[in-house]
Design a protein around this motif. Structure first.
Motif, PDB file in Angstrom:
ATOM      1  N   ASN A   1      25.312  52.525  55.496  1.00  0.00           N
ATOM      2  CA  ASN A   1      24.789  53.167  54.284  1.00  0.00           C
ATOM      3  C   ASN A   1      25.782  54.134  53.631  1.00  0.00           C
ATOM      4  O   ASN A   1      25.407  55.218  53.176  1.00  0.00           O
ATOM      5  N   PRO A   2      27.069  53.764  53.535  1.00  0.00           N
ATOM      6  CA  PRO A   2      28.049  54.670  52.904  1.00  0.00           C
ATOM      7  C   PRO A   2      27.987  54.548  51.377  1.00  0.00           C
ATOM      8  O   PRO A   2      28.913  54.046  50.732  1.00  0.00           O
ATOM      9  N   LYS A   3      26.930  55.046  50.797  1.00  0.00           N
ATOM     10  CA  LYS A   3      26.607  54.785  49.391  1.00  0.00           C
ATOM     11  C   LYS A   3      27.731  55.155  48.424  1.00  0.00           C
ATOM     12  O   LYS A   3      27.984  54.459  47.456  1.00  0.00           O
ATOM     13  N   ALA A   4      28.389  56.269  48.669  1.00  0.00           N
ATOM     14  CA  ALA A   4      29.383  56.763  47.713  1.00  0.00           C
ATOM     15  C   ALA A   4      30.725  56.060  47.827  1.00  0.00           C
ATOM     16  O   ALA A   4      31.555  56.171  46.925  1.00  0.00           O
ATOM     17  N   LEU A   5      30.945  55.329  48.919  1.00  0.00           N
ATOM     18  CA  LEU A   5      32.289  54.823  49.194  1.00  0.00           C
ATOM     19  C   LEU A   5      32.819  53.833  48.153  1.00  0.00           C
ATOM     20  O   LEU A   5      33.983  53.956  47.735  1.00  0.00           O
ATOM     21  N   PRO A   6      32.041  52.857  47.687  1.00  0.00           N
ATOM     22  CA  PRO A   6      32.595  51.944  46.675  1.00  0.00           C
ATOM     23  C   PRO A   6      33.073  52.661  45.409  1.00  0.00           C
ATOM     24  O   PRO A   6      34.137  52.339  44.870  1.00  0.00           O
TER      25      PRO A   6
END
Length: 438
Positions: free
Chosen positions: A146-151
């Protein structure tokens, strides 16, 4: 022959099942992976860190041309790391520091040895001196799941939006999980960002296992305190990273609380003597002094440990930071974004009613822990506290632009709203009359 203990039999079955699911063990790899950068604090330098599964030489080849040979060479060292899990997995962490870099120049590099090389990466050397305007991405609590900010952070990085990253604790969730495979997965995930920008860190509570061994081994921060606390200069700012965790994991030594406190005081004294050159003092630590979230974390208690210290009176940081005029305090831990009014001891010290962040009479706190992890977002209490200026319960991260010696720009990016800026504030401190709060 005595029969096997039932527990031992179960362990054998589970281990066999695990190996069966994963397939036969792969041959150890000499090719570098998990490549990332950090700034060692020396102008004109950059440290490259990476992992291999067998011992190899540690070399970086680099140059300024996008194609063709890489004419420059730098050698370093490697160290063996053994995870504390049941499999005691071993890998090798390499560190090479590049020196003599030209300020602001873009470099191309690859790392490894004759046994295997990484692909080519690019980074821009940090500019020297105080007279430039660094841009940073700031966040905490980023997981492998769930690394939402990464993209969006990857896209920002590819567009050259930042000079450095500040990761304010809690990585991977957790780096030791699944015999450190989660840590490996996380370090691979951040590589497109961390191999292009100095990725500066501080420890969080999720790094605690085995006395923070994964944090200490995987990252290469300035100083000689294994990255637990250190400071560095960036443009017109002096940035201090420290461990809030020494107040909570006393089993690793109460002496760490005292050592860090005295180091912080000494560093702040030096920073204040250098205010003419670097007017901004910025701190980053994982667990906040204040927050208005609906949980039972330390920051929800009136006498929080980070704020007031052990037993409510020993080595508290709020008085120390106030005494030496820290301008901006960056935190994470709560999986949300919250900006506070300038505050000291629960009193709001706005500059004025119309311009609260112009010449504020107390430090500004930013809590930015919503980059995304398996634990999801943290709710807020029903009613905001009088010292809470803005609360955002959305995935995202913070942009920090240190424009010059008098102006700092803070923005919060919402990933839930496709990159919309959901907070935008300037902190302004005129050089004339700049002094300690006391």
């Amino acid at each position: 022959m005595r029969p096997l203990c039932p527990c031992w039999s179960c362990c054998c079955v589970l281990l066999a099942f695990s190996l069966g699911v994963r397939g036969a063990p792969e041959a150890p790899k000499a090719a570098p992976e998990q490549v990332h950068l950090s700034y060692p604090g020396e102008p004109g330098s950059m440290t490259v860190t990476w992992t291999t599964w067998v011992p190899t030489h540690s070399e970086v080849q680099f140059g300024t041309q996008l194609t063709g040979p890489l004419p420059l060479r730098a050698q370093g060292t490697f160290s063996r790391f053994m995870d504390g899990g049941i499999l005691q997995r071993k890998f090798y962490i390499h560190r090479v520091t590049l020196r003599g870099l030209l300020p602001g120049v873009q470099y191309v590099y690859r790392c490894g040895s004759s046994q295997g090389w990484s692909r080519r990466f690019r980074f821009r050397a940090l500019k020297n001196g105080a007279h430039w305007s660094p841009r940073l991405a700031v966040f905490g609590d980023l997981g492998a799941d769930n690394p939402k900010a990464l993209p969006r952070l990857r896209r920002d990085t590819q567009q050259g939006m930042y000079d450095a990253v500040l990761h304010v604790g809690d990585f991977a969730y957790n780096m030791d999980q699944d015999n450190a495979r989660v840590g490996d997965k996380f370090m691979r995930l951040i590589e497109p960002v961390a191999a292009s920008l100095p990725y500066m860190t501080c420890p969080g509570n999720h790094e605690e296992r085995y006395n923070f061994s994964h944090y200490k081994a995987r990252f290469s921060m300035p100083g000689n305190n294994q990255g637990l606390w250190y400071s560095w200069d960036l443009g017109p700012a002096h940035i201090i990273s420290f461990s809030t965790e020494v107040y909570f994991f006393l089993n690793y030594g109460r002496h760490l609380v005292e050592r860090q406190f005295h180091w912080l005081e000494s560093d702040l004294q030096k920073a204040n003597k250098n205010r003419a050159a670097r007017p901004w003092i910025i701190t980053m630590g994982h667990r906040p002094m204040y927050c208005s979230n609906a949980d039972l974390d330390d920051c929800t208690w009136h006498e929080s440990k980070v704020r007031k210290g052990l037993l409510g009176k020993l080595y508290g940081l709020e008085d120390l930071f106030y005494k030496y005029g820290v301008d901006l305090q960056l935190w994470a831990h709560e999986h949300s974004y919250e900006r506070l009014w300038p505050i000291y001891n629960y009193q709001v010290f706005n500059g004025s009613r119309e311009m609260p962040y112009t010449n504020p009479r107390g430090p500004v706190h930013i809590i930015t822990g919503s980059a995304g992890c398996e634990e999801r977002l943290t709710p807020f209490s029903l009613f905001p506290r009088p010292w809470s200026a803005l609360r955002v319960r959305e995935y995202g991260y913070t942009r920090l632009h240190i424009l010059n010696g008098t102006h700092v720009h803070i923005q919060q990016v919402s990933d839930d709203q496709d990159g919309k800026i959901v907070d935008d504030v300037w902190v302004v401190r005129p050089l004339l009359g700049r002094m300690l709060y006391l």
